[in-house]
Design an enzyme around this catalytic site. Structure first.
Site, PDB file in Angstrom:
ATOM      1  N   THR A  75      99.981  77.649 106.516  1.00  0.00           N
ATOM      2  CA  THR A  75      99.274  78.512 105.547  1.00  0.00           C
ATOM      3  C   THR A  75      98.227  77.734 104.760  1.00  0.00           C
TER       4      THR A  75
ATOM      5  N   GLU B 130     101.601  78.626 100.367  1.00  0.00           N
ATOM      6  CA  GLU B 130     102.992  78.321 100.068  1.00  0.00           C
ATOM      7  C   GLU B 130     102.921  77.409  98.854  1.00  0.00           C
TER       8      GLU B 130
ATOM      9  N   THR C 159      95.399  72.502  92.939  1.00  0.00           N
ATOM     10  CA  THR C 159      96.408  72.072  91.976  1.00  0.00           C
ATOM     11  C   THR C 159      96.152  70.645  91.490  1.00  0.00           C
ATOM     12  N   ASP C 160      96.662  70.336  90.313  1.00  0.00           N
ATOM     13  CA  ASP C 160      96.565  68.950  89.812  1.00  0.00           C
ATOM     14  C   ASP C 160      97.464  67.996  90.598  1.00  0.00           C
ATOM     15  N   GLU C 161      98.404  68.561  91.393  1.00  0.00           N
ATOM     16  CA  GLU C 161      99.355  67.689  92.100  1.00  0.00           C
ATOM     17  C   GLU C 161      98.680  66.823  93.157  1.00  0.00           C
TER      18      GLU C 161
ATOM     19  N   HIS D 111     110.089  62.939  93.062  1.00  0.00           N
ATOM     20  CA  HIS D 111     109.684  63.733  91.889  1.00  0.00           C
ATOM     21  C   HIS D 111     108.548  63.074  91.091  1.00  0.00           C
TER      22      HIS D 111
ATOM     23  N   ILE E 110      99.751  84.038  90.325  1.00  0.00           N
ATOM     24  CA  ILE E 110      98.420  83.887  89.724  1.00  0.00           C
ATOM     25  C   ILE E 110      97.461  84.910  90.317  1.00  0.00           C
TER      26      ILE E 110
ATOM     27  N   ALA F  62      95.890  82.250  98.339  1.00  0.00           N
ATOM     28  CA  ALA F  62      97.089  82.361  99.179  1.00  0.00           C
ATOM     29  C   ALA F  62      97.587  80.981  99.564  1.00  0.00           C
TER      30      ALA F  62
ATOM     31  N   TYR G 125     103.950  69.651  99.791  1.00  0.00           N
ATOM     32  CA  TYR G 125     103.096  70.687  99.192  1.00  0.00           C
ATOM     33  C   TYR G 125     101.752  70.096  98.776  1.00  0.00           C
TER      34      TYR G 125
ATOM     35  N   LYS H  48      97.879  70.800 100.089  1.00  0.00           N
ATOM     36  CA  LYS H  48      96.791  71.276  99.207  1.00  0.00           C
ATOM     37  C   LYS H  48      95.640  70.263  99.209  1.00  0.00           C
TER      38      LYS H  48
ATOM     39  N   ILE I 162      96.778  84.806 106.767  1.00  0.00           N
ATOM     40  CA  ILE I 162      95.559  83.999 106.921  1.00  0.00           C
ATOM     41  C   ILE I 162      95.675  82.957 108.036  1.00  0.00           C
TER      42      ILE I 162
HETATM   43  P1  NAD Z   1     102.744  82.321  94.706  1.00  0.00           P
HETATM   44  O1  NAD Z   1     103.690  81.621  95.631  1.00  0.00           O
HETATM   45  O2  NAD Z   1     103.275  83.078  93.552  1.00  0.00           O
HETATM   46  O3  NAD Z   1     101.845  83.343  95.545  1.00  0.00           O
HETATM   47  C1  NAD Z   1     101.300  82.999  96.792  1.00  0.00           C
HETATM   48  C2  NAD Z   1     100.808  84.279  97.454  1.00  0.00           C
HETATM   49  O4  NAD Z   1     100.224  83.919  98.727  1.00  0.00           O
HETATM   50  C3  NAD Z   1     101.909  85.292  97.733  1.00  0.00           C
HETATM   51  O5  NAD Z   1     101.493  86.590  97.368  1.00  0.00           O
HETATM   52  C4  NAD Z   1     102.117  85.199  99.238  1.00  0.00           C
HETATM   53  O6  NAD Z   1     102.552  86.414  99.827  1.00  0.00           O
HETATM   54  C5  NAD Z   1     100.718  84.819  99.705  1.00  0.00           C
HETATM   55  N1  NAD Z   1     100.742  84.126 101.008  1.00  0.00           N
HETATM   56  C6  NAD Z   1     101.545  83.086 101.368  1.00  0.00           C
HETATM   57  N2  NAD Z   1     101.303  82.754 102.659  1.00  0.00           N
HETATM   58  C7  NAD Z   1     100.325  83.587 103.108  1.00  0.00           C
HETATM   59  C8  NAD Z   1      99.637  83.732 104.339  1.00  0.00           C
HETATM   60  N3  NAD Z   1      99.935  82.970 105.399  1.00  0.00           N
HETATM   61  N4  NAD Z   1      98.673  84.674 104.440  1.00  0.00           N
HETATM   62  C9  NAD Z   1      98.376  85.479 103.367  1.00  0.00           C
HETATM   63  N5  NAD Z   1      99.008  85.410 102.195  1.00  0.00           N
HETATM   64  C10 NAD Z   1      99.969  84.470 102.055  1.00  0.00           C
HETATM   65  O7  NAD Z   1     101.707  81.208  94.253  1.00  0.00           O
HETATM   66  P2  NAD Z   1     100.983  80.991  92.846  1.00  0.00           P
HETATM   67  O8  NAD Z   1     101.868  80.181  92.000  1.00  0.00           O
HETATM   68  O9  NAD Z   1     100.451  82.275  92.384  1.00  0.00           O
HETATM   69  O10 NAD Z   1      99.783  80.044  93.307  1.00  0.00           O
HETATM   70  C11 NAD Z   1      98.562  80.601  93.786  1.00  0.00           C
HETATM   71  C12 NAD Z   1      97.611  79.479  94.131  1.00  0.00           C
HETATM   72  O11 NAD Z   1      97.362  78.693  92.969  1.00  0.00           O
HETATM   73  C13 NAD Z   1      98.128  78.522  95.188  1.00  0.00           C
HETATM   74  O12 NAD Z   1      97.051  78.150  96.007  1.00  0.00           O
HETATM   75  C14 NAD Z   1      98.637  77.334  94.394  1.00  0.00           C
HETATM   76  O13 NAD Z   1      98.556  76.147  95.164  1.00  0.00           O
HETATM   77  C15 NAD Z   1      97.663  77.328  93.234  1.00  0.00           C
HETATM   78  N6  NAD Z   1      98.169  76.757  91.971  1.00  0.00           N
HETATM   79  C16 NAD Z   1      99.343  77.208  91.431  1.00  0.00           C
HETATM   80  C17 NAD Z   1      99.769  76.706  90.215  1.00  0.00           C
HETATM   81  C18 NAD Z   1     101.043  77.182  89.557  1.00  0.00           C
HETATM   82  O14 NAD Z   1     101.453  76.622  88.530  1.00  0.00           O
HETATM   83  N7  NAD Z   1     101.711  78.201  90.065  1.00  0.00           N
HETATM   84  C19 NAD Z   1      99.007  75.730  89.551  1.00  0.00           C
HETATM   85  C20 NAD Z   1      97.821  75.282  90.154  1.00  0.00           C
HETATM   86  C21 NAD Z   1      97.406  75.811  91.362  1.00  0.00           C
HETATM   87  O1  DAU Z   2     101.055  71.357  88.663  1.00  0.00           O
HETATM   88  C1  DAU Z   2     100.738  72.530  89.339  1.00  0.00           C
HETATM   89  C2  DAU Z   2     101.893  72.934  90.229  1.00  0.00           C
HETATM   90  O2  DAU Z   2     102.924  73.407  89.355  1.00  0.00           O
HETATM   91  C3  DAU Z   2     101.521  73.996  91.248  1.00  0.00           C
HETATM   92  O3  DAU Z   2     100.573  73.474  92.137  1.00  0.00           O
HETATM   93  C4  DAU Z   2     102.764  74.451  92.022  1.00  0.00           C
HETATM   94  O4  DAU Z   2     102.423  75.511  92.899  1.00  0.00           O
HETATM   95  C5  DAU Z   2     103.789  74.949  91.011  1.00  0.00           C
HETATM   96  O5  DAU Z   2     104.976  75.317  91.690  1.00  0.00           O
HETATM   97  C6  DAU Z   2     104.096  73.862  89.987  1.00  0.00           C
HETATM   98  O6  DAU Z   2     104.805  72.744  90.589  1.00  0.00           O
HETATM   99  P1  DAU Z   2     106.026  72.009  89.844  1.00  0.00           P
HETATM  100  O7  DAU Z   2     106.841  71.331  90.858  1.00  0.00           O
HETATM  101  O8  DAU Z   2     105.534  71.213  88.694  1.00  0.00           O
HETATM  102  O9  DAU Z   2     106.772  73.317  89.236  1.00  0.00           O
HETATM  103  P2  DAU Z   2     108.333  73.721  89.171  1.00  0.00           P
HETATM  104  O10 DAU Z   2     108.399  74.929  88.309  1.00  0.00           O
HETATM  105  O11 DAU Z   2     108.957  73.776  90.514  1.00  0.00           O
HETATM  106  O12 DAU Z   2     108.971  72.491  88.382  1.00  0.00           O
HETATM  107  C7  DAU Z   2     108.515  72.132  87.086  1.00  0.00           C
HETATM  108  C8  DAU Z   2     109.291  70.895  86.660  1.00  0.00           C
HETATM  109  O13 DAU Z   2     110.659  71.258  86.429  1.00  0.00           O
HETATM  110  C9  DAU Z   2     109.342  69.803  87.703  1.00  0.00           C
HETATM  111  O14 DAU Z   2     109.326  68.538  87.045  1.00  0.00           O
HETATM  112  C10 DAU Z   2     110.684  70.001  88.392  1.00  0.00           C
HETATM  113  C11 DAU Z   2     111.557  70.546  87.284  1.00  0.00           C
HETATM  114  N1  DAU Z   2     112.607  71.508  87.687  1.00  0.00           N
HETATM  115  C12 DAU Z   2     112.247  72.556  88.466  1.00  0.00           C
HETATM  116  C13 DAU Z   2     113.171  73.502  88.840  1.00  0.00           C
HETATM  117  C14 DAU Z   2     112.784  74.665  89.734  1.00  0.00           C
HETATM  118  C15 DAU Z   2     113.905  71.372  87.199  1.00  0.00           C
HETATM  119  O15 DAU Z   2     114.211  70.414  86.456  1.00  0.00           O
HETATM  120  N2  DAU Z   2     114.813  72.316  87.551  1.00  0.00           N
HETATM  121  C16 DAU Z   2     114.515  73.369  88.374  1.00  0.00           C
HETATM  122  O16 DAU Z   2     115.420  74.181  88.691  1.00  0.00           O
END
Ligand code: NAD
Ligand code: DAU
Length: 350
Positions: free
Chosen positions: A102, A86, A131-133, A290, A14, A84, A156, A160, A62
């Site tokens: 982190t 995990e 996140t909505d989680e 889950h 993102i 940033a 996770y 958050k 960070i």
């Molecule tokens: P991502 O894992 O793709 O990217 C995370 C980035 O943070 C990476 O570039 C990583 O190198 C960096 N990072 C990790 N640890 C660090 C540290 N200690 N210092 C500096 N940089 C560090 O994550 P994403 O999916 O892009 O998510 C970004 C943000 O959005 C997160 O805060 C996540 O909780 C939130 N979010 C993600 C989703 C989703 O669906 N992916 C949805 C809602 C919220």
């Molecule tokens: O809701 C927002 C969150 O969405 C973010 O905060 C997280 O950073 C992001 O990783 C994501 O979390 P989820 O756990 O929902 O995403 P993931 O892609 O890991 O899994 C989506 C759904 O699919 C979940 O119900 C688990 C399932 N799944 C996932 C994987 C990786 C499978 O069934 N098989 C898989 O191999």
């Protein structure tokens, strides 16, 4: 430059879309991307904008308080967009400590540095992306609103939720100008292929099994990543400090239905017989704890700030599949780290 904006985690999924959006749309802002470059961070995500005059990259962890303080001294940021983290739930289940460092300590380091340099808070904002989680798991009915009580259920989401509480505590205790958003599942280009959609695309492409956790009946609310980046722009500029905004796609899918749709789209794109890719679907052991269903009520951001998602899901998915099919080098590069070993370990345990 009339504004100096720190974007943390800008080399991630993102974050890279947010960095690109800000660098292109606001040439008068200095956009500083601070990222540790973990397995999930990849500067290739930003190759098209990395030479822009208003962009700088700083490799920063960070969790390192001194490094964070030095960064703030150097750039005197007046805005922070903190992404940033995990971010992968499965990794948090097998190794939670990094998530505490982190996601919690890293956030507190950024809050402290902002508080220290912002003696005058006019025009300043600390924007925390969450996140909505944090709201826990829904049954078949209902939505998460901004008033839903926190109930994080994975390491996770616990980390958050903790960081969200720290941001609110700094707003309340120290009057740090802060705003938070909680978003649903994002999808789109540049997402690390451990998350469901890019993992399934990659496995379908290479003919590997598609692991479906449990019965595949868990539900997620999917949002195209550029719609999220646009919401972040709006909240950064117009969000009310001390407030929270939920961001969602109004687009709920059971995992198994989503995977079947991906198989159908990819059969067509790869010239396979109808039903060919779906043969790769493999039910595996469920994720521990889950969460059943996430669903966001985005009424507040829609009514108060005028945001709504622009992308249609089928088109967004199709664009995403094309991106992964056309970016083989990117995939090979991100998969060449520790990921394959991690994936095999995870997968073989099931
Ligand atoms: P991502 O894992 O793709 O990217 C995370 C980035 O943070 C990476 O570039 C990583 O190198 C960096 N990072 C990790 N640890 C660090 C540290 N200690 N210092 C500096 N940089 C560090 O994550 P994403 O999916 O892009 O998510 C970004 C943000 O959005 C997160 O805060 C996540 O909780 C939130 N979010 C993600 C989703 C989703 O669906 N992916 C949805 C809602 C919220
Ligand atoms: O809701 C927002 C969150 O969405 C973010 O905060 C997280 O950073 C992001 O990783 C994501 O979390 P989820 O756990 O929902 O995403 P993931 O892609 O890991 O899994 C989506 C759904 O699919 C979940 O119900 C688990 C399932 N799944 C996932 C994987 C990786 C499978 O069934 N098989 C898989 O191999």
């Amino acid at each position: 430059m009339n504004r100096s904006v720190l974007i943390t985690g800008g080399a991630g999924f993102i974050g890279s879309h947010v960095v690109r959006h800000f660098v292109k749309k606001y040439p008068s802002y200095l956009v500083v991307n601070a990222d540790k470059l973990t397995y999930a961070g990849n500067l290739q995500n930003l190759i098209d904008i990395e030479k822009s005059d208003n962009y700088r990259f700083e490799r920063t962890d960070i969790v390192d308080e001194t490094a964070v303080d030095e960064l703030f001294e150097k750039y005197k940021f007046d805005g922070v967009i903190h992404l940033a983290a995990e971010s992968h739930v499965d990794r948090s289940i097998s190794a939670p400590r990094e998530f505490v460092y982190t996601n919690i300590i890293g956030t507190v380091n950024l809050l402290n540095a902002s508080r220290r340099i912002w003696t005058d808070t006019a025009g300043k904002v600390f924007y925390h992306i969450s996140t909505d989680e944090v709201y826990g798991s829904l049954g078949p009915e209902g939505y998460f609103t901004e008033n839903t009580p926190y109930d994080p259920r994975s390491p996770y989401s616990a980390s958050k939720a903790s960081s969200d509480h720290f941001v609110r505590a700094y707003f309340n205790t120290y009057h740090l100008p802060a705003v938070i958003s909680n978003c649903s599942n994002n999808y789109g280009p540049n997402q690390f292929p451990e998350k469901l959609i890019p993992l399934a695309i990659n496995n379908i492409k290479t003919g590997k099994k598609i692991p479906v956790y449990g019965k595949g009946h868990n539900i997620r609310d999917w949002l195209y990543v550029e719609d999220h980046a646009r919401a972040i722009d709006i909240i950064f500029h117009r969000g009310v400090h001390g407030e929270t905004y939920n961001i969602g796609g109004n687009n709920e899918w059971r995992n198994i239905d989503l995977i079947n749709l991906l198989c159908e789209l990819m059969d067509k794109k790869l010239g396979r017989k109808e039903g060919e890719s779906a043969k790769l679907i493999t039910y595996v052991k469920d994720r521990a704890g889950h969460d059943l269903r996430y669903s966001i009520d985005s009424t507040k951001i829609n009514k108060e700030l005028g945001w709504s998602p622009a992308h249609n899901f089928r088109e967004g998915l199709s664009k995403t599949i094309d991106w992964y099919l056309n970016n083989e080098k990117w995939l090979l590069n991100v998969l060449s780290g520790d990921y394959e070993k991690y994936y095999e370990e995870q997968y073989l345990r099931r």
